[in-house]
Design an enzyme around this catalytic site. Structure first.
Site, mmCIF file in Angstrom:
data_model
loop_
_atom_site.group_PDB
_atom_site.id
_atom_site.type_symbol
_atom_site.label_atom_id
_atom_site.label_comp_id
_atom_site.label_asym_id
_atom_site.label_seq_id
_atom_site.Cartn_x
_atom_site.Cartn_y
_atom_site.Cartn_z
ATOM 1 N N SER A 140 -31.666 1.347 9.498
ATOM 2 C CA SER A 140 -31.135 1.925 8.201
ATOM 3 C C SER A 140 -29.807 2.824 8.169
ATOM 4 O O SER A 140 -29.043 2.445 8.813
ATOM 5 C CB SER A 140 -32.581 2.313 7.332
ATOM 6 N N ASP A 298 -26.509 1.677 2.095
ATOM 7 C CA ASP A 298 -26.570 2.196 3.385
ATOM 8 C C ASP A 298 -26.436 1.026 4.345
ATOM 9 O O ASP A 298 -26.013 -0.093 3.799
ATOM 10 C CB ASP A 298 -27.996 2.844 3.916
ATOM 11 N N ASP A 300 -28.090 -1.434 6.072
ATOM 12 C CA ASP A 300 -28.898 -2.688 6.044
ATOM 13 C C ASP A 300 -29.130 -3.039 4.391
ATOM 14 O O ASP A 300 -29.754 -3.832 4.087
ATOM 15 C CB ASP A 300 -30.180 -2.592 6.727
ATOM 16 N N ARG A 303 -30.766 0.470 0.320
ATOM 17 C CA ARG A 303 -30.802 1.697 -0.455
ATOM 18 C C ARG A 303 -29.420 1.465 -1.445
ATOM 19 O O ARG A 303 -28.480 1.006 -1.060
ATOM 20 C CB ARG A 303 -30.667 3.110 0.285
ATOM 21 N N GLU A 383 -38.650 4.856 -4.273
ATOM 22 C CA GLU A 383 -38.424 6.099 -3.599
ATOM 23 C C GLU A 383 -37.526 6.999 -3.903
ATOM 24 O O GLU A 383 -36.527 6.537 -4.319
ATOM 25 C CB GLU A 383 -38.521 5.605 -2.091
ATOM 26 N N GLU A 384 -37.852 8.259 -3.705
ATOM 27 C CA GLU A 384 -36.768 9.264 -4.096
ATOM 28 C C GLU A 384 -35.682 9.154 -3.249
ATOM 29 O O GLU A 384 -34.543 9.617 -3.333
ATOM 30 C CB GLU A 384 -37.472 10.753 -3.861
ATOM 31 N N LYS A 402 -37.074 -2.924 -0.474
ATOM 32 C CA LYS A 402 -35.946 -2.219 -1.101
ATOM 33 C C LYS A 402 -34.791 -3.158 -1.186
ATOM 34 O O LYS A 402 -34.280 -3.880 -0.209
ATOM 35 C CB LYS A 402 -35.797 -0.789 -0.302
#
Length: 538
Positions: A140, A298, A300, A303, A383-384, A402
């Site tokens: 990640s 990011d 991968d 995010r 997610e935060e 994600k």
């Protein structure tokens, strides 16, 4: 942890990773099976480690790939989709994985020309092909020195703990048995077996985007879009998206650089491709006035990082709130709820309630949203830490991992259709619901300390008040009954959660206040004191 002097500054040459040495260490160094730090350990999203630290070497990949191969065959899956990101260690690990899968007779789809494939694209591929599973070689957003190995089950999402424990235990058993059970062949021989299939991941994913995002609205608005590929696995995907949908989009940092020398240092002075960090994203933030909307990912691409003219880098919690409100009002998801992790902002709860929907609060880790997505209980899970996904326009599942690509494109759709960028949209939510103040602190923690935090019980907290308010609740389990892997303390106007990182030698304190910055600071300080008191008893 104080702010490093390099935070937000372009990475100096002296801190760049020595890539040839790193690759050499992958092949030369071997794990000490008597050292727990050298063994396979699946955290919230797979195993991560560093070749130079004997925690991500060829032996680890041989063992994990063999363990997955055996699990795949046991479950009688038809094919496996394999992807990787642009971390230097991903390339040798990808090769090793192919060599093991072919030797085990597993039909494996890999990207054309041994290219890069984002995590959400693997999830999308699994869901659009029956009876499949997948592996993504990625750590990640971790520093360039790291490598990662993640298994996605046939539901498309990160495998849950009942599966990863089987793979982890089997991989460690293989390591301890001197790799006797490994089936492996040289890549050139493997390519002749017919089990390894070169596959175009780009076209089906990019063509399908119109079914989850209003791509026509973005095109018609002619928004000037900045897409920072951040040297990651979705570089070719952004190029294809721009061409397919005729977007006014400038793409940059779109060639591999295994040192990631173009990055700005994160708050601790390390290179970390964290698109939710204002320090790491300083380069894109400097360009915010050049674009109507800009975004990054990011490595991968699971995010998202949204940069607006109005706010710069949008706080992930703020953007999640915006997305939930926008989708609630612009998609037909009337009977479905919203998934959030327990460390995400309570602003989300207010937005969800206002839209007449239900919140499903889970522990940290996107794997907790997989079953609710599949069962059509939620239309959104987030997610935060800036990871989220949502359903197609017709209410069917898009990805159960994600997807930073669709979250970034949705920011452009929101601007195109509401004439407000997501930062301005969040301001309208503040006017309606008030303004919570949120923060996260990271601090060093060794293996013993992290274990202590993970196993905390409510009775371990002796305090009766937090930041001047009575403690109303102490939680070690989420709504679904699953363990938090830490602890959450709640008062009338604030809360904090403390949990160890699953990937780094740190622990994290999440906190939020509805009474302003000073109250937040007090909550954080008292949470830190609680952690220190726990460590002092070890």
């Amino acid at each position: 942890m104080g702010l490093n002097e390099l935070a937000g500054k372009k990475a100096p040459k002296e801190i760049l990773e020595n890539i040839p040495k790193l690759i050499s260490d992958y092949y030369v160094k071997v794990p000490d099976v008597e050292n727990p730090a050298h063994m396979v350990s699946f955290g919230t999203s797979g195993h991560r480690g560093c070749a130079s630290k004997n925690s991500f070497n060829e032996e680890h990949i041989l063992a994990m790939a063999q363990a997955v191969a055996e699990y795949h065959l046991e479950k009688k899956h038809s094919q496996l989709f394999l992807g990787m990101d642009t971390h230097a260690l991903s390339i040798p690990a990808h090769r090793t994985t192919l060599e093991v899968l072919a030797a085990n007779g597993i039909k494996t789809y890999y990207a054309k020309d041994f290219g890069y494939t984002p995590t959400p694209v693997i999830s999308h591929a699994i869901l659009t092909h029956q009876n499949s599973d997948g592996i993504v070689i990625t750590p990640s957003h971790n520093p360039p020195s790291d490598g990662g190995f993640k298994y996605n089950f046939s539901d498309g999402g990160p495998a849950d703990e009942s599966i990863t424990k089987v793979i982890e235990q089997r991989a460690n058993e293989i390591l301890k048995n001197d790799l006797e059970d490994i089936r492996v062949m040289d890549l050139e021989e493997a390519l002749e077996t017919g089990f390894l299939v070169e596959y175009d991941y780009i076209t089906p994913y990019v063509d399908d985007l119109k079914n989850v995002i209003d791509m026509d609205a973005i095109k018609v608005a002619n928004l000037k879009i900045g897409a920072d590929a951040m040297g990651g696995s979705g570089m070719a995907f952004y190029k294809a998206i721009k061409e397919k949908y005729d977007l006014n989009m400038e793409i940059f940092n779109d060639t591999p650089d295994f040192t990631f020398s173009f990055m700005h240092c994160d708050k601790d002075g390390k290179i970390r491709m964290d698109c939710s960090s204002a320090y790491a994203m300083a380069g894109l933030i400097d360009l915010k006035d050049k674009f109507d909307i800009a975004f990054g990912n990011d490595t991968d691409f699971d995010r998202h990082g949204i940069v607006t003219k109005s706010k710069g880098l949008l706080n992930p919690n703020h953007y999640l709130s915006v997305v939930i409100d926008y989708l609630s009002r612009n998609r037909d998801f009337d009977d479905l709820g919203v998934g959030k992790t327990l460390v995400s902002s309570s602003m989300i709860d207010r937005v969800v309630k206002d839209n007449g929907k239900k919140v499903f609060e889970t522990p940290v880790g996107f794997k907790w949203f997989v079953k609710p997505f599949i069962k059509k209980e939620i239309f959104f899970g987030g997610e935060e830490s800036a990871g989220a996904s949502f359903l197609r326009k017709n209410g069917e599942v898009w990805s159960t991992d994600k997807d930073g690509i669709i979250l970034n494109l949705l920011a452009a759709e929101i601007l195109a259709k509401t004439k407000k960028d997501p930062g301005e949209y969040y301001d309208s939510l503040i006017e309606k619901f008030g303004e919570p103040v949120y923060g996260r602190l990271d601090a060093p923690a060794n293996v013993e300390q992290k274990k202590a935090l993970k196993n905390l019980k409510p009775e371990d907290i002796k305090q009766e008040s937090l930041a001047g308010e009575k403690i109303e609740n102490i939680l070690t389990k989420a709504d679904n009954g699953a363990a938090i892997g830490g602890l959450k303390v709640v008062t009338q106007n604030g809360w904090f959660a403390i949990r160890p990182s699953g990937t780094e030698d740190i622990y994290k304190i999440y906190a939020e206040s509805f009474k302003g910055n000073e109250h937040l600071k007090q909550i954080q300080e008292e949470a830190q004191e609680i952690a220190n008191s726990i460590f002092s008893n070890l």
